[in-house]
Design a protein around this motif. Structure first.
Motif, mmCIF file in Angstrom:
data_model
loop_
_atom_site.group_PDB
_atom_site.id
_atom_site.type_symbol
_atom_site.label_atom_id
_atom_site.label_comp_id
_atom_site.label_asym_id
_atom_site.label_seq_id
_atom_site.Cartn_x
_atom_site.Cartn_y
_atom_site.Cartn_z
ATOM 1 N N THR A 264 0.845 -1.195 0.000
ATOM 2 C CA THR A 264 0.000 0.000 0.000
ATOM 3 C C THR A 264 0.883 1.249 0.000
ATOM 4 O O THR A 264 1.947 1.248 0.621
ATOM 5 C CB THR A 264 -0.935 0.027 1.221
ATOM 6 N N PRO A 265 0.465 2.304 -0.687
ATOM 7 C CA PRO A 265 1.257 3.546 -0.658
ATOM 8 C C PRO A 265 0.941 4.431 0.538
ATOM 9 O O PRO A 265 1.555 5.485 0.682
ATOM 10 C CB PRO A 265 0.835 4.231 -1.967
ATOM 11 N N PHE A 266 0.000 4.022 1.389
ATOM 12 C CA PHE A 266 -0.376 4.853 2.536
ATOM 13 C C PHE A 266 0.388 4.398 3.778
ATOM 14 O O PHE A 266 0.205 3.278 4.257
ATOM 15 C CB PHE A 266 -1.884 4.790 2.773
ATOM 16 N N VAL A 267 1.247 5.279 4.278
ATOM 17 C CA VAL A 267 2.095 4.998 5.438
ATOM 18 C C VAL A 267 1.467 5.640 6.670
ATOM 19 O O VAL A 267 1.013 6.788 6.622
ATOM 20 C CB VAL A 267 3.516 5.545 5.204
ATOM 21 N N LEU A 268 1.448 4.882 7.771
ATOM 22 C CA LEU A 268 0.852 5.377 9.011
ATOM 23 C C LEU A 268 1.866 6.196 9.795
ATOM 24 O O LEU A 268 3.075 5.929 9.734
ATOM 25 C CB LEU A 268 0.357 4.205 9.860
ATOM 26 N N LEU A 269 1.363 7.175 10.538
ATOM 27 C CA LEU A 269 2.216 8.019 11.373
ATOM 28 C C LEU A 269 1.564 8.137 12.748
ATOM 29 O O LEU A 269 0.374 8.439 12.860
ATOM 30 C CB LEU A 269 2.366 9.398 10.736
ATOM 31 N N ALA A 270 2.341 7.880 13.789
ATOM 32 C CA ALA A 270 1.816 7.922 15.158
ATOM 33 C C ALA A 270 2.936 8.392 16.101
ATOM 34 O O ALA A 270 4.109 8.243 15.775
ATOM 35 C CB ALA A 270 1.338 6.525 15.582
ATOM 36 N N PRO A 271 2.600 8.943 17.252
ATOM 37 C CA PRO A 271 1.277 9.390 17.685
ATOM 38 C C PRO A 271 0.888 10.669 16.969
ATOM 39 O O PRO A 271 1.740 11.374 16.427
ATOM 40 C CB PRO A 271 1.484 9.627 19.176
ATOM 41 N N VAL A 272 -0.398 10.954 16.978
ATOM 42 C CA VAL A 272 -0.884 12.109 16.233
ATOM 43 C C VAL A 272 -1.866 12.886 17.095
ATOM 44 O O VAL A 272 -2.572 12.306 17.931
ATOM 45 C CB VAL A 272 -1.539 11.638 14.915
ATOM 46 N N THR A 273 -1.873 14.189 16.911
ATOM 47 C CA THR A 273 -2.805 15.046 17.642
ATOM 48 C C THR A 273 -3.796 15.666 16.664
ATOM 49 O O THR A 273 -3.607 15.626 15.446
ATOM 50 C CB THR A 273 -2.055 16.145 18.402
ATOM 51 N N PHE A 274 -4.851 16.273 17.211
ATOM 52 C CA PHE A 274 -5.953 16.793 16.379
ATOM 53 C C PHE A 274 -5.460 17.788 15.344
ATOM 54 O O PHE A 274 -5.855 17.740 14.179
ATOM 55 C CB PHE A 274 -6.997 17.429 17.300
ATOM 56 N N ASN A 275 -4.578 18.704 15.749
ATOM 57 C CA ASN A 275 -4.166 19.763 14.825
ATOM 58 C C ASN A 275 -3.350 19.246 13.653
ATOM 59 O O ASN A 275 -3.253 19.885 12.610
ATOM 60 C CB ASN A 275 -3.359 20.811 15.588
ATOM 61 N N ARG A 276 -2.750 18.054 13.793
ATOM 62 C CA ARG A 276 -1.931 17.498 12.709
ATOM 63 C C ARG A 276 -2.735 17.258 11.444
ATOM 64 O O ARG A 276 -2.204 17.289 10.341
ATOM 65 C CB ARG A 276 -1.320 16.174 13.158
ATOM 66 N N PHE A 277 -4.026 16.977 11.599
ATOM 67 C CA PHE A 277 -4.856 16.668 10.440
ATOM 68 C C PHE A 277 -5.177 17.906 9.607
ATOM 69 O O PHE A 277 -5.764 17.785 8.548
ATOM 70 C CB PHE A 277 -6.154 15.990 10.901
ATOM 71 N N PHE A 278 -4.815 19.082 10.103
ATOM 72 C CA PHE A 278 -5.082 20.307 9.363
ATOM 73 C C PHE A 278 -3.790 20.928 8.832
ATOM 74 O O PHE A 278 -3.803 22.047 8.345
ATOM 75 C CB PHE A 278 -5.821 21.302 10.268
ATOM 76 N N GLN A 279 -2.705 20.190 8.962
ATOM 77 C CA GLN A 279 -1.428 20.675 8.452
ATOM 78 C C GLN A 279 -1.115 19.987 7.128
ATOM 79 O O GLN A 279 -1.339 18.795 6.980
ATOM 80 C CB GLN A 279 -0.310 20.400 9.458
ATOM 81 N N SER A 448 -10.905 13.305 25.851
ATOM 82 C CA SER A 448 -10.625 11.998 26.463
ATOM 83 C C SER A 448 -9.828 11.069 25.557
ATOM 84 O O SER A 448 -9.367 10.018 26.001
ATOM 85 C CB SER A 448 -11.944 11.311 26.835
ATOM 86 N N LEU A 449 -9.663 11.451 24.284
ATOM 87 C CA LEU A 449 -8.961 10.562 23.348
ATOM 88 C C LEU A 449 -7.454 10.583 23.580
ATOM 89 O O LEU A 449 -6.887 11.586 24.010
ATOM 90 C CB LEU A 449 -9.260 10.979 21.900
ATOM 91 N N ARG A 450 -6.803 9.468 23.274
ATOM 92 C CA ARG A 450 -5.349 9.346 23.339
ATOM 93 C C ARG A 450 -4.838 8.686 22.055
ATOM 94 O O ARG A 450 -5.541 7.871 21.463
ATOM 95 C CB ARG A 450 -4.907 8.498 24.540
ATOM 96 N N SER A 451 -3.654 9.075 21.667
ATOM 97 C CA SER A 451 -2.983 8.402 20.555
ATOM 98 C C SER A 451 -1.656 7.867 21.077
ATOM 99 O O SER A 451 -0.711 8.631 21.272
ATOM 100 C CB SER A 451 -2.754 9.379 19.391
ATOM 101 N N PHE A 452 -1.625 6.599 21.376
ATOM 102 C CA PHE A 452 -0.461 5.945 21.980
ATOM 103 C C PHE A 452 -0.044 6.673 23.264
ATOM 104 O O PHE A 452 1.145 6.939 23.495
ATOM 105 C CB PHE A 452 0.696 5.859 20.986
ATOM 106 N N GLY A 453 -1.050 7.023 24.042
ATOM 107 C CA GLY A 453 -0.801 7.670 25.330
ATOM 108 C C GLY A 453 -0.679 9.170 25.265
ATOM 109 O O GLY A 453 -0.680 9.830 26.315
ATOM 110 N N ILE A 454 -0.582 9.740 24.077
ATOM 111 C CA ILE A 454 -0.448 11.193 23.944
ATOM 112 C C ILE A 454 -1.835 11.809 23.822
ATOM 113 O O ILE A 454 -2.652 11.353 23.008
ATOM 114 C CB ILE A 454 0.379 11.551 22.687
#
Length: 515
Positions: A264-279, A448-454
């Motif tokens: 797949t050409p889609f690579v995952l990136l973690a941890p991520v915060t809400f503002n990252r999706f608007f950059q 209340s959400l967390r991304s790998f503890g962040i």
């Protein structure tokens, strides 16, 4: 998971070959060839590979030709171990060579594109790395385009994707940890991060979650995402998927960890915060002022995409006193012949648009424009003229759809589409009170959400003022001297030196050249 018993490799290459063929079902794409027949006609060396998974040039030039040239030396070798050593040390001209001692290792290497060399009289086989075959070349990403910046995108090959990252990060601290997940597909996974910059606790957590996956198949990074995300029942994504190498590298340099999935050409990136999706990666290639302006536009578009129909429904249904009189008369005139209440109108238009969007994605490209014209012009205009929906509702739904496309991340845009329908129900039943209540519960859920503890809402909750310099606005590059707090290793917080603000040379500051 039940651990399979290891099968030793028989000393007879004919028996070993028969076992392999039985295990692989005597597939027509399995190629075998015998070499260096002894006096009794017994082949001393046998190579096996799967057509389509190997590079034919490597097999023919670096293995077949070399074995033919060394045929006499192989015949003169007395024992299997001598032939094995001769092949490894002097004959095979392949960079990646490994000894395997079990039948299961042979099958795994074969299916990964290696050429297996069986030696008569030896219980050890040699696997030469000849992986190849047809792959899609590096092209511009179709889902994340930019005006300024690199035009290369990831492909379906994990090796190519890893090399694209290595070309940009020429540091010995770049770590690429390989895994194999899926008892049937044996999909190759790579965890990529920078040692001493990525938070080691998060790296260990990602490894632990990946090792805990027990499934038969992984076909796309979406499988991995659903297995390792912190919370399932939420509309918000807690991992980012990207098709651009520069965006992934930017995240790795800030302490994030990338997960590459073969196929797949889609690579995952973690941890991520809400503002990252608007950059967007383009934010860092153009001036900070226009980048900040566009980022504010994206946040505003997200709110419009999520709330505009529900606000329209709530105000026109329950709070008409908030609308200026002239506009109220205009809206009332438009809705005079409309048979449905505003919420039904909105649902009809929104579901129609979702159908058109799905049809546009599934239809062949040549017909996609025709679908858009039919949907936007014919259906919209006909619906208004027929009196099924008001013109104002068409404007609201159209602007909402356009605002949704402004969000750089498809995952976050999808989240806003789902939330929009819930908000429309609240706005149509309880008015603005329902919309505000929905927003309140949404905010509590996001905090209340967390991304790998962040924390998902970092740096807003918990508040981290140093991290705010690259959230709603982006400060100039010389001011971004530290990495985001909590995400990167605390010891590697400093990213660049201080006092890098550019200034004109002191000799030109106000001095007059009299010559």
């Amino acid at each position: 998971m039940t651990k399979r018993r290891s099968t030793p490799i028989p000393e007879s290459s004919a028996v070993a070959l028969e076992w392999m063929m039985n295990e692989l079902g005597h597939g027509a794409d399995i190629v075998t060839r015998d070499f260096a027949c002894g006096a009794d006609g017994q082949p001393l060396v046998t190579i096996v590979y799967i057509e389509g998974l190997v590079d034919p040039m490597s097999v023919n030039g670096r293995i077949v030709d070399r074995i033919l040239d060394a045929a006499q030396s192989l015949v003169e070798s007395i024992t299997g171990s001598e032939r094995l050593r001769l092949l490894k040390d002097k004959v095979l001209a392949v960079g990646g060579i490994a000894e395997v001692r079990t039948g299961e290792e042979i099958l795994k290497s074969l299916l990964e594109g290696s050429t297996v060399v069986l030696v008569e009289g030896s219980e050890i086989a040699v696997c030469a790395n000849t992986a190849g075959g047809e792959h899609r070349s590096i092209e511009e990403p179709s889902s994340q385009t930019v005006i300024r910046g690199p035009k290369e995108g990831f492909t379906e090959s994990m090796r190519t994707n890893a090399s694209l990252i290595r070309r940009k990060i020429k540091s010995p601290k770049l770590r690429i940890d390989h895994k194999s997940i899926g008892t049937v597909t044996q999909t190759q996974i790579a965890v990529v991060y920078l040692k001493d910059i990525a938070n080691q606790k998060i790296v260990d957590e990602i490894h632990e979650r990946l090792d805990g996956i027990d499934t038969d198949s992984i076909l796309e990074s979406g499988y991995i995402e659903e297995f390792i995300q912190d919370r399932t029942f939420t509309p918000f994504p807690t991992l980012q998927n990207l098709e651009r190498p520069d965006a992934i590298v930017g995240g790795i340099l800030e302490g994030q960890i990338a997960i590459i999935v073969d196929g797949t050409p889609f690579v995952l990136l973690a941890p991520v915060t809400f503002n990252r999706f608007f950059q967007s990666s383009e934010d860092y290639y153009q001036r900070f002022d226009i980048a900040s302006f566009l980022r504010l536009i994206r946040f505003g578009s997200f709110l419009v995409s999520m709330l505009l129909p529900s606000l329209y429904i709530a105000i026109t249904t329950f709070h008409q006193e908030m609308i200026p009189t002239t506009l109220l008369i205009s809206l009332a005139a438009q809705r005079e012949g409309t048979p449905f209440p505003a919420i039904v109108e909105a649902f009809i238009m929104e579901i129609t648009f979702e159908v058109l969007r799905e049809a546009g994605v599934r239809m062949p490209r040549a017909m996609g424009s025709a679908i858009s014209i039919v949907g936007a012009l014919v259906l919209g205009q006909a619906a208004v003229q027929a009196g099924l929906v008001s013109a104002a509702m068409v404007i609201v739904v159209s602007f909402t759809a356009i605002a949704n496309f402004v969000i750089p991340s498809v995952n976050m845009a999808t989240a806003s589409r789902l939330i929009r329908f819930a908000m429309m129900i609240l706005g149509g039943t309880f008015g603005l009170f329902g919309v505000m209540t929905g927003l309140m519960f949404l905010l509590i859920h996001m905090v209340s959400l967390r991304s790998f503890g962040i924390p998902f809402m970092l740096p807003l909750s918990p508040l981290s003022i140093p991290n705010l310099k690259d959230v709603f606005i982006r400060l100039p590059w010389w001011a971004l001297s530290t990495r985001p707090r909590l995400i990167a290793d605390p010891k590697a917080n400093v990213r660049q030196g201080k006092n890098q603000k550019p200034e004109p040379p002191s000799s030109f500051s106000g001095e007059r050249n009299d010559e």
